[in-house]
Design a protein around this motif. Structure first.
Motif, short mmCIF file in Angstrom:
data_model
loop_
_atom_site.label_atom_id
_atom_site.label_comp_id
_atom_site.label_asym_id
_atom_site.label_seq_id
_atom_site.Cartn_x
_atom_site.Cartn_y
_atom_site.Cartn_z
N ALA A 31 41.74 63.36 4.64
CA ALA A 31 42.99 64.09 4.60
C ALA A 31 43.87 63.76 5.81
O ALA A 31 45.08 63.73 5.72
CB ALA A 31 42.71 65.58 4.54
N LEU A 32 43.23 63.58 6.95
CA LEU A 32 43.97 63.22 8.16
C LEU A 32 43.32 62.00 8.78
O LEU A 32 42.11 61.94 8.91
CB LEU A 32 43.95 64.36 9.18
N ASP A 33 44.14 61.03 9.14
CA ASP A 33 43.58 59.75 9.60
C ASP A 33 44.18 59.38 10.94
O ASP A 33 45.17 58.66 11.02
CB ASP A 33 43.90 58.70 8.54
N GLY A 34 43.58 59.85 12.02
CA GLY A 34 44.03 59.47 13.35
C GLY A 34 45.47 59.86 13.62
O GLY A 34 46.24 59.07 14.17
N LEU A 35 45.83 61.08 13.23
CA LEU A 35 47.22 61.49 13.38
C LEU A 35 47.52 61.95 14.80
O LEU A 35 46.77 62.72 15.37
CB LEU A 35 47.51 62.64 12.40
N SER A 36 48.61 61.45 15.34
CA SER A 36 49.05 61.92 16.65
C SER A 36 50.52 62.27 16.61
O SER A 36 51.31 61.54 16.02
CB SER A 36 48.87 60.81 17.71
N LYS A 53 49.89 67.24 5.15
CA LYS A 53 50.70 68.14 5.97
C LYS A 53 50.03 69.50 6.12
O LYS A 53 49.89 70.04 7.21
CB LYS A 53 52.08 68.33 5.35
N THR A 54 49.60 70.06 4.97
CA THR A 54 48.97 71.37 5.03
C THR A 54 47.66 71.31 5.80
O THR A 54 47.31 72.25 6.52
CB THR A 54 48.73 71.91 3.60
N THR A 55 46.95 70.21 5.66
CA THR A 55 45.70 70.07 6.40
C THR A 55 45.97 70.11 7.90
O THR A 55 45.27 70.78 8.66
CB THR A 55 45.00 68.75 6.04
N LEU A 56 47.01 69.39 8.31
CA LEU A 56 47.36 69.41 9.73
C LEU A 56 47.70 70.82 10.17
O LEU A 56 47.24 71.31 11.20
CB LEU A 56 48.56 68.49 9.97
N PHE A 57 48.50 71.47 9.34
CA PHE A 57 48.89 72.84 9.61
C PHE A 57 47.67 73.72 9.79
O PHE A 57 47.58 74.51 10.72
CB PHE A 57 49.68 73.35 8.39
N VAL A 113 49.23 66.75 19.37
CA VAL A 113 48.15 66.46 18.44
C VAL A 113 47.70 65.04 18.75
O VAL A 113 48.51 64.12 18.75
CB VAL A 113 48.63 66.57 16.98
N ASP A 114 46.41 64.88 19.03
CA ASP A 114 45.95 63.59 19.50
C ASP A 114 44.85 63.03 18.61
O ASP A 114 43.73 63.52 18.60
CB ASP A 114 45.43 63.76 20.94
N ASP A 115 45.20 62.03 17.83
CA ASP A 115 44.21 61.27 17.06
C ASP A 115 43.34 62.17 16.16
O ASP A 115 42.13 62.06 16.15
CB ASP A 115 43.30 60.50 18.03
N LEU A 116 44.01 62.99 15.40
CA LEU A 116 43.30 63.97 14.59
C LEU A 116 42.83 63.38 13.27
O LEU A 116 43.58 62.71 12.58
CB LEU A 116 44.25 65.14 14.31
N SER A 161 46.42 75.87 13.00
CA SER A 161 46.21 77.32 12.94
C SER A 161 44.73 77.67 12.82
O SER A 161 44.37 78.81 12.55
CB SER A 161 47.03 77.96 11.82
N ARG A 162 43.88 76.70 13.02
CA ARG A 162 42.45 76.89 13.18
C ARG A 162 41.73 77.43 11.96
O ARG A 162 40.66 78.03 12.08
CB ARG A 162 42.16 77.80 14.40
N ILE A 163 42.32 77.19 10.81
CA ILE A 163 41.59 77.54 9.59
C ILE A 163 40.57 76.45 9.29
O ILE A 163 39.51 76.70 8.75
CB ILE A 163 42.58 77.72 8.43
N TYR A 164 40.95 75.23 9.65
CA TYR A 164 40.00 74.11 9.51
C TYR A 164 39.57 73.64 10.89
O TYR A 164 40.31 73.74 11.86
CB TYR A 164 40.66 72.93 8.80
N GLN A 165 38.40 73.05 10.94
CA GLN A 165 37.95 72.41 12.15
C GLN A 165 37.99 70.91 11.92
O GLN A 165 37.26 70.40 11.06
CB GLN A 165 36.51 72.85 12.48
N PRO A 166 38.84 70.18 12.61
CA PRO A 166 38.93 68.74 12.34
C PRO A 166 37.66 68.01 12.78
O PRO A 166 36.92 68.50 13.63
CB PRO A 166 40.14 68.30 13.18
N ASP A 167 37.44 66.87 12.19
CA ASP A 167 36.25 66.10 12.54
C ASP A 167 36.40 65.39 13.87
O ASP A 167 35.46 65.27 14.64
CB ASP A 167 35.95 65.08 11.43
#
Lengths: 296, 253, 378
Positions: B18-23, B42-46, B6-9, B50-56
């Motif tokens: 919800a997610l701030d540059g997570l790697s 955590k759930t957002t990352l999950f 996971v790279d800079d999500l 699993s492609r339920i969300y599309q990260p920015d």
């Protein structure tokens, strides 16, 4: 120009009826969060009851009010007996029950009163020269009465929903009855009230429009579809929106039907439906509806 | 087994980040525990994985595959399987059928083949036997023909695992698998996850609140708060990390 | 002998029981023309045509869980396509029927697309709108469709030279058999789809969309194709209706037909394989019987009351009720795969596209998608 105004007024009058019935749909939605497909038939049946009351001697206005009262009670009973036991979230079952109710009322009216159209007198003088002139068209007293009553009812409902605790409670219980119960709200009563109000409103519409449409078992068929379209466009939880949408639909449909000859009178209804479909594509929960957010 | 990077999500919902540059990186065959207070992301990352969300912003890589280019229904074919906190099961079907359903990405019968019945019978028998073996592996075979409703929660959680494993995934995402389980069941679950990883060769990412379990089975632990990674390392390291302690217990007044 | 009797799935008793049922149906089908007079036979054909339409609706609403308040539209498209093609343009009947079904499939997919975005009550409204739209369109394009005056003259003539089908009575028998075959094919299509992998896709999508998607089910594809197939089956029914009755008017494909189809589906048992046939017969024949008893549309009252009663008392409809009753007598106990089969699976490739080396074990697959009650032992 006169013709245009006449057509607008004509469409407006239809739209008033659409909006009126849409109000009833809004009440049910506010009450229990469902779409009552039998709303039109309940209105029709109430109109027949008004007829029956009038036939035994009640004056027109009292007959209508009597039907409204009976409708109110009946609506509450229907919710109590047929809808509430199914529980929250049984959408499909409830839809089926409303379809069953549709059939029972539609066929029942036919069995009780026969298949021939009946006449029901208007509540106000309706002789050929009882009208107000409006830019070259005639606004009959009955039409004005319907409009007036609609505005009163709409305003009353709007105030009820927006400014009273009961109205707020209705919105909460429809969406989340468990939380509402925990907050001490009397969910069952509120659900019944929604249906009762809807039935009363429907009875009012039925009684007022039957003079002009003649009293038949199929009279509300078409209106229901328009009412559903109006409620979708205006928002199922907005009395003002539903009425406004109904009127706009009525006017638009009539104008398009009159001026675009390709559409003609056969496809007039199609106009409303196409608009409905178009809106739902762009905003799947209606123009002013609140979006439902699902947590995974 | 596969490697997850996971790279800079980053992901925002309106005003909330919800997610701030997570790697983070999970190596092949590792069990990675994801911990953090509620709302940490955590759930957002999950859901992003699993492609339920599309990260920015950011990337997710499965070995060399850009996971964000795969639609939600495509991840199963790429070897990703997940369980759900509130059970992603199908009450109309029985245990065996639920597991067979999980094998969906491995099957080939589509509409056309179903109608022409080409090879269908054989594939069905194969999937059925395979699903049964999985139920045996998880000691659920006695419930094979029981409807997947009205069973104890712990049992259903195991079925959920069976369903996920039926797809023969390379990466297994477990969403709070210990939630709602008794102490004994949690221990059993921990052993099962380890066994699954060892015998089937999987990479595992699990989100969990049950500290003892996570620390017990994870090879590495990642701690999150406010959408960011605040700690990463072995369970022992993370357990003592000051920011992690602060996130859970607060700081001295 | 204790009830319920337990039979092992795949055992000889089970297989003979199944064979017996099939033979029973064949017997019923073949002897009916001899047992009833011609008029009654054509009524039965009418009910069977309705059954086909209900089978189509059931696939969409009963199995896939998608509300459709406008299925009459597909019936109508099939009917009018066949009508117009045979009467106005002189195409052959079979060609027209196939064309009708193809058109219905396409329209079904097109309608299914917006249905992806829209849920619950709004889906009901979308399908309602589509259903109401069709009669309007039929009236509007009356040079093509005959409009309100109707379309006449559709027939499906029996093949020449077969004495069995000669004459008016023979024509009725011919149409009866055509319809029976069409119904059996439709049921077979639904059966093949719903048992097996596609059926799992449909059911999982209905039960838990998020989980199904994560598992690999392509929601858009599955839902729209099911819509299309359901529409095509309804279209088949419509085409047969056109040639059976010879007359088409916009009123025949109105909202009332949709309601009848829905009621038939519910009464028969939605989500069951045989329910549609029961329901269709009830819907067709009850009005016939009640019209002898009383004036007025009392059948409507009966149906409405029945639907409401069923929702509370017997949600599985007639088929559900019969199945429960049958379970008190006989239970078919599903059997797990043999040890040999199970052992072989450990060497399976992950992707089953390359068919594995064949299983030599005897078939133990239970084709019933909903196997009977819990195992008695254990």
């Amino acid at each position: 120009m006169d013709l245009l105004i006449a057509r607008i007024v004509d469409g407006f009058n239809n739209g008033v009826v659409y909006g009126f019935l849409a109000l009833a749909l809004v009440c049910v939605y506010r009450g229990t969060g469902h779409l009552n497909l039998a709303q039109g038939e309940m209105a029709m049946f109430s109109a027949f009851i008004a007829y029956a009351l009038h036939a035994v001697g009640f004056p027109v206005v009292l007959a209508i009010l009597g039907a409204v009262a009976i409708g109110f009670i009946a609506g509450g009973v229907v919710e109590r007996v047929l809808i509430r036991p199914l529980g929250h979230g049984a959408d499909y079952s409830i839809l089926l029950v409303t379809i069953g109710l549709f059939l029972v009322l539609n066929a029942g009216a036919g069995v009780i009163w026969g298949g021939d159209p009946l006449t029901f007198p208007a509540a106000v003088p309706s002789a050929p020269d009882d009208y107000i002139s409006f830019f070259g068209t005639r606004l009959r007293y009955q039409q004005l009465l319907i409009l007036a009553v609609l505005l009163v009812v709409m305003t009353a409902l709007y105030l009820l929903f927006k400014y009273t605790r009961l109205g707020l409670a209705m919105r909460v219980t429809a969406g989340n009855p468990d939380s509402a119960r925990l907050l001490g709200m009397r969910v069952n009563q509120i659900n019944s009230l929604g249906w009762a109000l809807a039935a009363a409103v429907g009875a009012l519409v039925g009684g007022l429009i039957s003079p002009s449409t003649t009293l038949t078992t199929g009279m509300m068929f078409n209106f229901l579809i328009y009412a559903a379209a109006a409620a979708t466009l205006g928002g199922f939880d907005s009395p003002g929106g539903a009425v406004l949408a109904g009127i706009v639909l009525g006017v638009l449909e009539n104008l398009i039907g009159s001026y675009i000859s390709w559409v003609g009178s056969d496809l007039k209804q199609a106009v409303a439906l196409v608009i409905l479909l178009g809106v739902l594509m762009v905003r799947p929960t209606g123009l002013f509806g609140t979006k439902k957010v699902e947590r995974v | 087994m596969t490697r997850l990077v996971v790279d800079d999500l980053s992901m925002r919902f309106g005003g909330i980040t919800a997610l701030d540059g997570l790697s983070l990186t999970i190596e092949r065959g590792q069990i990675c525990g994801l911990i953090g207070p509620n709302g940490a992301g955590k759930t957002t990352l999950f859901n992003c994985v699993s492609r339920i969300y599309q990260p920015d912003e950011g990337r997710i890589l499965l070995d060399d595959l850009d996971l964000l280019s795969v639609p939600a229904h495509g991840i199963a074919a790429k070897g990703v399987a997940r369980t759900f906190q509130n059970l992603g099961l199908f009450p109309s079907l029985n245990f065996l059928e639920n597991t067979m359903a999980g094998a969906y990405p491995r099957g080939r019968t589509g509409f056309v083949r179903a109608l022409t019945r080409v090879g269908v019978r054989r594939e069905e028998r194969t999937i059925r036997a395979d699903a049964y073996r999985l139920l045996e592996f998880l000691e659920l075979e006695h419930l094979a023909f029981t409807p997947a409703a009205d069973q104890p929660f712990g049992t259903l959680k195991r079925l959920e695992l069976a369903r996920a494993l039926a797809a023969r995934p390379q990466l297994l995402l477990l969403d709070e698998p210990a939630g709602g389980l008794t102490h004994a069941e949690v221990d059993e679950l921990a052993q099962t996850i380890k066994r699954v990883r060892d015998e089937l060769g999987l990479t595992v990412l699990l989100v969990e609140h049950h500290m003892a379990m996570v620390m017990g089975i994870s090879d590495q632990v990642v701690a999150m708060n406010f959408g960011k990674k605040i700690a990463e390392g072995t369970p022992a390291e993370v357990r003592q990390h000051p920011e992690v302690v602060a996130a859970y217990l607060g700081t001295r007044a | 002998m204790a009830l319920p009797l337990e039979i092992r799935a795949g055992s000889r008793v089970d297989l003979s029981w199944r064979l017996g049922r099939v033979l029973g149906i064949v017997l019923l089908v073949v002897t009916t023309p001899y047992l009833v007079e011609t008029f009654r036979l054509s009524q039965i054909t009418g009910a069977l045509i309705l059954a086909i339409a209900v089978v189509g609706l059931n696939l969409l609403s009963g199995f896939a869980g998608q509300i459709s308040l406008g299925h009459a539209a597909f019936f109508g498209i099939g009917a009018y396509t066949t009508g117009v093609m045979t009467v106005t343009y002189d195409y052959g009947v079979v060609t027209s029927i196939v064309a009708g079904m193809a058109l219905c499939f396409v329209v079904g997919v097109v309608v299914g697309l917006p249905a992806l975005r829209v849920q619950g009550m709004y889906l009901a409204l979308v399908t309602l709108a589509v259903g109401v739209l069709l009669p309007s369109l039929i009236r509007r394009f009356d040079d093509l469709t005959g409009g309100s005056s109707g379309l006449f003259g559709m027939t499906f003539d029996a093949p020449e030279g077969i004495t069995y089908f000669v004459g008016r009575a023979g024509q009725t028998v011919w149409l009866y058999y055509v319809t029976v075959v069409a119904l059996l094919l439709s049921c077979l299509v639904v059966w093949n789809l719903m048992t097996g992998r596609v059926g799992r896709a449909v059911i999982t999508l209905r039960d838990n969309e998020a989980a199904a998607t994560v598992m690999g089910v392509n929601r858009a594809f599955v839902r729209t194709v099911v819509f299309g197939i359901s529409a095509a089956i309804a279209g088949l029914a419509g085409s047969l209706f056109a040639v059976n009755s010879g007359v088409l008017t916009p009123e025949t494909v109105s909202l009332l037909l949709t309601i009848n189809l829905l009621v038939a589906m519910v009464l028969g048992g939605s989500g069951s394989f045989w329910g549609p046939v029961f329901g269709a017969f009830i819907i067709y024949f009850v009005p016939v019987w009640t019209s002898d008893l009383s004036q007025g549309p009392i059948s409507g009252v009966i149906f409405g009351a029945l639907v409401i009663a069923l929702v509370f008392v017997l949600p599985g409809g007639l088929a559900g009720g019969l199945t429960s009753l049958l379970r008190r007598l006989v239970i078919v106990v599903p059997q797990p795969p043999t040890q040999g089969e199970v052992d072989q699976t450990s060497s399976l490739p992950d992707d089953l596209s390359d068919d594995p080396a064949g299983f030599e074990a005897e078939p133990t697959t239970d084709p019933e998608p909903r196997p009977a009650a819990r195992l008695a032992r254990r």
